[in-house]
Design a protein around this motif. Structure first.
Motif, mmCIF file in Angstrom:
data_model
loop_
_atom_site.group_PDB
_atom_site.id
_atom_site.type_symbol
_atom_site.label_atom_id
_atom_site.label_comp_id
_atom_site.label_asym_id
_atom_site.label_seq_id
_atom_site.Cartn_x
_atom_site.Cartn_y
_atom_site.Cartn_z
ATOM 1 N N ILE A 1 -49.800 1.377 -3.547
ATOM 2 C CA ILE A 1 -48.555 1.047 -4.228
ATOM 3 C C ILE A 1 -48.385 2.015 -5.387
ATOM 4 O O ILE A 1 -49.338 2.267 -6.142
ATOM 5 N N ARG A 2 -47.197 2.548 -5.502
ATOM 6 C CA ARG A 2 -46.853 3.316 -6.708
ATOM 7 C C ARG A 2 -45.797 2.509 -7.442
ATOM 8 O O ARG A 2 -44.665 2.377 -6.975
ATOM 9 N N ALA A 3 -46.178 1.953 -8.582
ATOM 10 C CA ALA A 3 -45.305 1.065 -9.343
ATOM 11 C C ALA A 3 -45.002 1.684 -10.703
ATOM 12 O O ALA A 3 -45.396 2.813 -11.010
ATOM 13 N N CYS A 4 -44.311 0.907 -11.524
ATOM 14 C CA CYS A 4 -43.893 1.375 -12.841
ATOM 15 C C CYS A 4 -44.006 0.218 -13.824
ATOM 16 O O CYS A 4 -43.684 -0.926 -13.486
ATOM 17 N N CYS A 5 -44.450 0.496 -15.012
ATOM 18 C CA CYS A 5 -44.462 -0.509 -16.075
ATOM 19 C C CYS A 5 -43.046 -0.671 -16.613
ATOM 20 O O CYS A 5 -42.435 0.292 -17.074
ATOM 21 N N PRO B 1 -36.304 0.809 -11.765
ATOM 22 C CA PRO B 1 -37.167 1.598 -10.872
ATOM 23 C C PRO B 1 -37.695 0.750 -9.721
ATOM 24 O O PRO B 1 -38.088 -0.409 -9.903
ATOM 25 N N LYS B 2 -37.708 1.316 -8.527
ATOM 26 C CA LYS B 2 -38.217 0.621 -7.352
ATOM 27 C C LYS B 2 -39.621 1.128 -7.027
ATOM 28 O O LYS B 2 -39.896 2.327 -7.111
ATOM 29 N N ALA B 3 -40.469 0.219 -6.671
ATOM 30 C CA ALA B 3 -41.847 0.579 -6.325
ATOM 31 C C ALA B 3 -41.888 1.186 -4.924
ATOM 32 O O ALA B 3 -41.081 0.854 -4.063
ATOM 33 N N ASP B 4 -42.838 2.070 -4.723
ATOM 34 C CA ASP B 4 -43.125 2.652 -3.407
ATOM 35 C C ASP B 4 -44.335 1.903 -2.848
ATOM 36 O O ASP B 4 -45.441 2.012 -3.395
ATOM 37 N N ILE B 5 -44.115 1.133 -1.788
ATOM 38 C CA ILE B 5 -45.143 0.206 -1.315
ATOM 39 C C ILE B 5 -45.483 0.505 0.137
ATOM 40 O O ILE B 5 -44.593 0.641 0.983
ATOM 41 N N SER B 6 -46.760 0.618 0.420
ATOM 42 C CA SER B 6 -47.219 0.744 1.797
ATOM 43 C C SER B 6 -48.428 -0.164 1.968
ATOM 44 O O SER B 6 -48.847 -0.845 1.032
ATOM 45 N N GLY C 1 -42.319 2.589 -18.534
ATOM 46 C CA GLY C 1 -41.982 3.814 -17.792
ATOM 47 C C GLY C 1 -43.179 4.511 -17.187
ATOM 48 O O GLY C 1 -43.020 5.373 -16.308
ATOM 49 N N VAL C 2 -44.391 4.162 -17.615
ATOM 50 C CA VAL C 2 -45.575 4.841 -17.090
ATOM 51 C C VAL C 2 -45.790 4.436 -15.627
ATOM 52 O O VAL C 2 -45.583 3.293 -15.247
ATOM 53 N N ASP C 3 -46.192 5.402 -14.804
ATOM 54 C CA ASP C 3 -46.498 5.148 -13.402
ATOM 55 C C ASP C 3 -47.870 4.456 -13.290
ATOM 56 O O ASP C 3 -48.797 4.790 -14.031
ATOM 57 N N VAL C 4 -47.954 3.533 -12.345
ATOM 58 C CA VAL C 4 -49.208 2.846 -12.060
ATOM 59 C C VAL C 4 -49.439 2.909 -10.558
ATOM 60 O O VAL C 4 -48.588 2.436 -9.791
ATOM 61 N N ARG C 5 -50.552 3.471 -10.135
ATOM 62 C CA ARG C 5 -50.887 3.507 -8.705
ATOM 63 C C ARG C 5 -51.992 2.514 -8.430
ATOM 64 O O ARG C 5 -52.981 2.450 -9.161
ATOM 65 N N ILE C 6 -51.801 1.743 -7.373
ATOM 66 C CA ILE C 6 -52.732 0.659 -7.046
ATOM 67 C C ILE C 6 -53.219 0.851 -5.609
ATOM 68 O O ILE C 6 -52.410 1.019 -4.688
ATOM 69 N N THR C 7 -54.519 0.842 -5.436
ATOM 70 C CA THR C 7 -55.116 0.878 -4.098
ATOM 71 C C THR C 7 -56.253 -0.155 -4.073
ATOM 72 O O THR C 7 -56.760 -0.576 -5.123
#
Length: 267
Positions: free
Chosen positions: A172-176, A163-168, A258-264
């Motif tokens: 960030i929307r990442a994945c474990c 899985p690729k992270a979505d980064i701005s 597989g769980v989504d992790v959002r970071i701000t």
């Protein structure tokens, strides 16, 4: 020459010991180094990441890895020679390729079909014992890779989709990717990814997991945080991970790979 060994077999049953015995009967002088047998059951992605992370620290030789939920199916048994001459043995399910590519790429690959180098009869459910362990031991004794079976094109080997992270610059929307035994959660992120967000050590960030929000601090080490504090840090393999100082992040968050992790950045 040594054989490194990684599986999801665990240590409660006889599987690991039996494979050790098979290899030692064929190549009694070979040293076997157990990387881990604690990969999550059927966790091919976790196994591939652990293999790729650890092999740069291990002797060159034969690397046997068995995380094989497709055992008994049409998936191939393969042996690979890397550009650095390391040899890899295991199922063609994506488990071996990331490590080989990280260490310079794949020079040759062969399907393991020559039953002269297997135990007969071959069990339909224990190829680790009957196919992969014998192949690894014979290679460690100096067997030419081509003796195991026909060549296959390296590009035909199965690859895993990481899985690729979505980064701005705002979130960030990442994945474990996996969880270690301490409950630390490795993410599909690097230091450069979180620094782009501005999450340098000492910065407070907000994490969102399973629809819940938590505050964490970006830190260099566990000592930078108080007991019970959530930290975002760079682990020993240069991956960004989530931990709780003195506790288990995965247990606290009820999180699995597989769980989504959002970071701000925290307001």
């Amino acid at each position: 020459m040594s054989i490194t060994f990684l599986t999801d077999f665990g240590l409660e049953d006889d599987f690991v010991g039996t494979c050790h015995g098979v290899m030692k009967r064929i190549a009694p002088e070979v040293e076997i180094i157990d990387i881990t047998h604690g990969i999550q059951a059927q966790g091919i992605l976790q196994g591939s990441l652990v293999l790729a992370n650890t092999l740069p620290y291990l002797p060159e030789g034969v690397h046997l890895a068995v995380v094989d939920p497709g055992v008994g199916s049409e998936r191939r048994e393969i042996a690979i020679r890397g550009a650095d001459k390391r040899l890899y043995v295991g199922p063609d399910n994506g488990l071996l390729v990331p490590a080989a590519e990280k260490l310079g790429g794949i020079e040759a690959a062969h399907e393991i079909t020559n039953r002269k180098y297997a135990l007969e009869p071959v069990s339909a459910t224990f190829h680790g014992r009957d196919i992969f362990s014998p192949a690894a031991a014979h290679l460690a004794k100096g067997l030419d890779l081509a003796e195991l079976g026909p060549a296959v094109e390296p590009h035909s080997l199965r690859r895993l989709e990481v899985p690729k992270a979505d980064i701005s610059e705002r979130r960030i929307r990442a994945c474990c990717l996996y969880v270690d035994r301490f409950g630390n959660m490795q993410l599909n992120l690097t230091r450069a990814d979180v620094e782009r967000l501005g999450a340098v050590p000492g910065t407070q960030v907000e994490l969102e997991l399973n629809s819940e929000r938590y505050y964490a601090v970006a830190a260099r080490t566990f000592a930078d945080a108080r007991d019970g504090e959530i930290i975002l840090y760079e682990d020993a393999y240069e991956n960004i991970a989530i931990a709780i100082s003195g506790g288990s992040a995965a247990q606290t968050f009820s999180a699995q790979p597989g769980v989504d992790v959002r970071i701000t950045l925290a307001p």
